[in-house]
Design a protein around this motif. Structure first.
Motif, PDB file in Angstrom:
ATOM      1  N   PRO A 257      17.250  70.896  54.727  1.00  0.00           N
ATOM      2  CA  PRO A 257      17.944  71.424  55.916  1.00  0.00           C
ATOM      3  C   PRO A 257      18.889  70.429  56.584  1.00  0.00           C
ATOM      4  CG  PRO A 257      15.610  71.979  56.006  1.00  0.00           C
ATOM      5  CD  PRO A 257      15.792  71.096  54.806  1.00  0.00           C
ATOM      6  N   ASP A 258      18.515  69.132  56.601  1.00  0.00           N
ATOM      7  CA  ASP A 258      19.384  68.171  57.296  1.00  0.00           C
ATOM      8  C   ASP A 258      20.677  67.886  56.534  1.00  0.00           C
ATOM      9  OD1 ASP A 258      18.042  66.850  55.271  1.00  0.00           O
ATOM     10  OD2 ASP A 258      17.658  65.029  56.420  1.00  0.00           O
ATOM     11  N   MET A 259      20.831  68.458  55.352  1.00  0.00           N
ATOM     12  CA  MET A 259      22.049  68.251  54.564  1.00  0.00           C
ATOM     13  C   MET A 259      22.963  69.480  54.573  1.00  0.00           C
ATOM     14  SD  MET A 259      22.063  65.243  53.314  1.00  0.00           S
ATOM     15  CE  MET A 259      20.931  64.054  53.999  1.00  0.00           C
ATOM     16  N   VAL A 260      22.525  70.554  55.241  1.00  0.00           N
ATOM     17  CA  VAL A 260      23.287  71.811  55.172  1.00  0.00           C
ATOM     18  C   VAL A 260      24.677  71.653  55.802  1.00  0.00           C
ATOM     19  CG1 VAL A 260      23.374  74.217  55.970  1.00  0.00           C
ATOM     20  CG2 VAL A 260      21.261  73.313  54.992  1.00  0.00           C
ATOM     21  N   SER A 261      24.750  70.984  56.964  1.00  0.00           N
ATOM     22  CA  SER A 261      26.070  70.901  57.600  1.00  0.00           C
ATOM     23  C   SER A 261      27.024  70.004  56.801  1.00  0.00           C
ATOM     24  CB  SER A 261      25.971  70.468  59.065  1.00  0.00           C
ATOM     25  OG  SER A 261      25.095  69.410  59.180  1.00  0.00           O
TER      26      SER A 261
ATOM     27  N   GLN B  24      24.615  59.748  49.776  1.00  0.00           N
ATOM     28  CA  GLN B  24      25.663  59.694  48.755  1.00  0.00           C
ATOM     29  C   GLN B  24      25.255  60.497  47.517  1.00  0.00           C
ATOM     30  OE1 GLN B  24      28.724  58.538  49.506  1.00  0.00           O
ATOM     31  NE2 GLN B  24      29.196  59.583  47.572  1.00  0.00           N
ATOM     32  N   VAL B  25      23.966  60.433  47.162  1.00  0.00           N
ATOM     33  CA  VAL B  25      23.484  61.235  46.023  1.00  0.00           C
ATOM     34  C   VAL B  25      23.686  62.728  46.329  1.00  0.00           C
ATOM     35  CG1 VAL B  25      21.424  61.908  44.704  1.00  0.00           C
ATOM     36  CG2 VAL B  25      21.823  59.512  45.224  1.00  0.00           C
ATOM     37  N   VAL B  26      23.359  63.123  47.555  1.00  0.00           N
ATOM     38  CA  VAL B  26      23.510  64.542  47.931  1.00  0.00           C
ATOM     39  C   VAL B  26      24.990  64.933  47.894  1.00  0.00           C
ATOM     40  CG1 VAL B  26      23.172  66.252  49.757  1.00  0.00           C
ATOM     41  CG2 VAL B  26      21.391  64.567  49.305  1.00  0.00           C
ATOM     42  N   LYS B  27      25.859  64.061  48.402  1.00  0.00           N
ATOM     43  CA  LYS B  27      27.294  64.367  48.382  1.00  0.00           C
ATOM     44  C   LYS B  27      27.816  64.510  46.943  1.00  0.00           C
ATOM     45  CE  LYS B  27      28.835  62.495  52.808  1.00  0.00           C
ATOM     46  NZ  LYS B  27      29.507  61.383  53.482  1.00  0.00           N
TER      47      LYS B  27
ATOM     48  N   ILE C   5      20.487  78.463  59.744  1.00  0.00           N
ATOM     49  CA  ILE C   5      21.494  79.539  59.784  1.00  0.00           C
ATOM     50  C   ILE C   5      22.714  79.046  60.575  1.00  0.00           C
ATOM     51  CG2 ILE C   5      21.990  81.854  60.697  1.00  0.00           C
ATOM     52  CD1 ILE C   5      18.978  82.518  60.055  1.00  0.00           C
ATOM     53  N   LYS C   6      22.451  78.415  61.722  1.00  0.00           N
ATOM     54  CA  LYS C   6      23.567  77.873  62.534  1.00  0.00           C
ATOM     55  C   LYS C   6      24.381  76.860  61.741  1.00  0.00           C
ATOM     56  CE  LYS C   6      21.826  78.172  67.254  1.00  0.00           C
ATOM     57  NZ  LYS C   6      20.748  77.521  67.991  1.00  0.00           N
ATOM     58  N   ASP C   7      23.698  76.044  60.947  1.00  0.00           N
ATOM     59  CA  ASP C   7      24.394  74.997  60.188  1.00  0.00           C
ATOM     60  C   ASP C   7      25.167  75.545  58.991  1.00  0.00           C
ATOM     61  OD1 ASP C   7      23.417  73.135  61.937  1.00  0.00           O
ATOM     62  OD2 ASP C   7      21.807  72.429  60.634  1.00  0.00           O
ATOM     63  N   GLY C   8      24.879  76.798  58.609  1.00  0.00           N
ATOM     64  CA  GLY C   8      25.679  77.404  57.539  1.00  0.00           C
ATOM     65  C   GLY C   8      24.924  77.783  56.277  1.00  0.00           C
ATOM     66  N   ALA C   9      23.596  77.872  56.346  1.00  0.00           N
ATOM     67  CA  ALA C   9      22.832  78.245  55.146  1.00  0.00           C
ATOM     68  C   ALA C   9      23.015  79.728  54.821  1.00  0.00           C
ATOM     69  CB  ALA C   9      21.350  77.948  55.349  1.00  0.00           C
ATOM     70  N   ASP C  10      23.097  80.015  53.523  1.00  0.00           N
ATOM     71  CA  ASP C  10      23.173  81.404  53.050  1.00  0.00           C
ATOM     72  C   ASP C  10      21.812  81.913  52.599  1.00  0.00           C
ATOM     73  OD1 ASP C  10      26.182  81.746  53.014  1.00  0.00           O
ATOM     74  OD2 ASP C  10      25.962  79.963  51.758  1.00  0.00           O
ATOM     75  N   ASP C  11      21.020  81.048  51.984  1.00  0.00           N
ATOM     76  CA  ASP C  11      19.688  81.420  51.492  1.00  0.00           C
ATOM     77  C   ASP C  11      18.641  80.570  52.206  1.00  0.00           C
ATOM     78  OD1 ASP C  11      21.215  82.804  49.597  1.00  0.00           O
ATOM     79  OD2 ASP C  11      19.874  82.273  47.938  1.00  0.00           O
ATOM     80  N   LEU C  12      17.532  81.199  52.556  1.00  0.00           N
ATOM     81  CA  LEU C  12      16.426  80.498  53.219  1.00  0.00           C
ATOM     82  C   LEU C  12      15.194  80.619  52.338  1.00  0.00           C
ATOM     83  CD1 LEU C  12      17.013  82.090  56.739  1.00  0.00           C
ATOM     84  CD2 LEU C  12      17.712  79.792  56.027  1.00  0.00           C
ATOM     85  N   ASP C  13      14.766  79.503  51.757  1.00  0.00           N
ATOM     86  CA  ASP C  13      13.586  79.513  50.892  1.00  0.00           C
ATOM     87  C   ASP C  13      12.400  78.975  51.707  1.00  0.00           C
ATOM     88  OD1 ASP C  13      15.660  80.111  49.122  1.00  0.00           O
ATOM     89  OD2 ASP C  13      14.790  78.961  47.475  1.00  0.00           O
TER      90      ASP C  13
ATOM     91  N   THR D 113      18.683  76.535  51.602  1.00  0.00           N
ATOM     92  CA  THR D 113      17.848  75.427  52.059  1.00  0.00           C
ATOM     93  C   THR D 113      16.391  75.862  52.107  1.00  0.00           C
ATOM     94  OG1 THR D 113      17.700  73.600  53.636  1.00  0.00           O
ATOM     95  CG2 THR D 113      17.978  75.799  54.582  1.00  0.00           C
ATOM     96  N   VAL D 114      15.516  74.865  52.266  1.00  0.00           N
ATOM     97  CA  VAL D 114      14.082  75.116  52.258  1.00  0.00           C
ATOM     98  C   VAL D 114      13.533  75.013  53.674  1.00  0.00           C
ATOM     99  CG1 VAL D 114      13.600  74.501  49.874  1.00  0.00           C
ATOM    100  CG2 VAL D 114      13.784  72.681  51.576  1.00  0.00           C
TER     101      VAL D 114
END
Ligand SMILES: O=C[C@H](O)COP(=O)(O)O
Length: 247
Positions: free
Chosen positions: A48-52, A27-30, A91-99, A69-70
């Motif tokens: 990463p588990d929050m990207v989708s 809920q905090v992430v949302k 990337i599959k889940d929709g990330a634009d930047d990879l740190d 995401t990291v």
């Protein structure tokens, strides 16, 4: 200056780091994602588990907020195959930047070949998928010589293997924000560390992350030459600029 263009609004705490259960942290992430949509931030940085989850909320809201995401966070000591696997899923889940967290411990031990290999292969995957790649070097774990050498190593790998048009998409980033220092010394983006990074990573851009809390600190980093700032205080920083501009 439009400070929102520089801010990677960041929330990277696991439930246990936040002192919450999984649902509460979700809920905090949302709420954090909704804040970025409302504030029209350029990008959010999340685990990463929050990207989708973010991808769905952002597309349902027709928002342009990007998702970063990291990878191999926060220690950076997994092998390159695991780093690649995590990046491909993000990337599959929709990330634009990879740190990516660089294997800075291996670098400190002198295993430069391992570090070169992961930088080359992970950067290649990011660029092949038109993603922005950032290499977190964890400055609080390094001495001045190591900050200089690791920034230069990343630059040299990129210059020798990728085309000039890609340089702006590969950042050297200061910190995870999670490194435990002795005696509570700063664990993030100090001005001396950022100056060393800027000097040795150029023409690659630099991202300052960790401990940047105020509008004034963010402006100082931008004046030094950083192109991005990762901060968990993005809303306060952006709203301070709004107030200065009379919005
Ligand atoms: O990459 C970003 C850092 O985790 C943000 O650190 P911070 O919480 O000190 O702003």
């Amino acid at each position: 200056m439009n400070i929102r263009q520089y801010l990677d609004s960041t929330y990277l705490k696991t439930p246990s780091q936040a002192g919450l259960d999984e649902n509460e942290n979700l809920q905090v992430v949302k709420n954090f994602i909704q804040e970025a949509i409302d504030e029209k931030f350029k990008l959010i940085m999340i685990r990463p588990d929050m990207v989708s989850v973010a991808k769905k909320m952002i597309s349902d809201a027709n928002s342009t907020v990007q998702i970063g995401t990291v990878i191999d966070f926060p220690e950076g000591n997994s092998n390159v195959e695991d780093k690649i696997k995590e990046a491909v899923q993000a990337i599959k889940d929709g990330a634009d930047d990879l740190d990516f967290v660089c294997n800075y411990e291996a670098f400190k031990k002198g295993d430069v070949a391992l570090v070169k290999d992961e930088i080359l292969r992970c950067t290649q995957i990011g660029l092949d998928n038109n993603k922005v790649v950032k290499w977190i070097i964890e400055v609080a774990a390094l001495n001045d010589k190591e900050i200089t050498q690791l920034s230069a190593l990343i630059k040299n790998i990129v210059i020798s293997n990728f085309k000039e048009a890609d340089y702006a998409s590969v950042f050297v980033k200061s910190s995870t924000g999670f490194y435990k220092t002795a005696n509570n010394l700063p664990n993030g983006a100090t001005i001396p560390a950022i100056m060393m990074m800027l000097e040795n990573a150029s023409p690659l851009p630099v991202k300052a992350a960790g401990g940047v809390r105020t509008y004034e600190e963010a402006v100082e980093m931008i004046r030094l030459g950083v192109k991005r700032i990762g901060t968990s205080g993005a809303k306060a920083i952006a709203n301070r600029e709004d107030a200065k501009l009379g919005y």
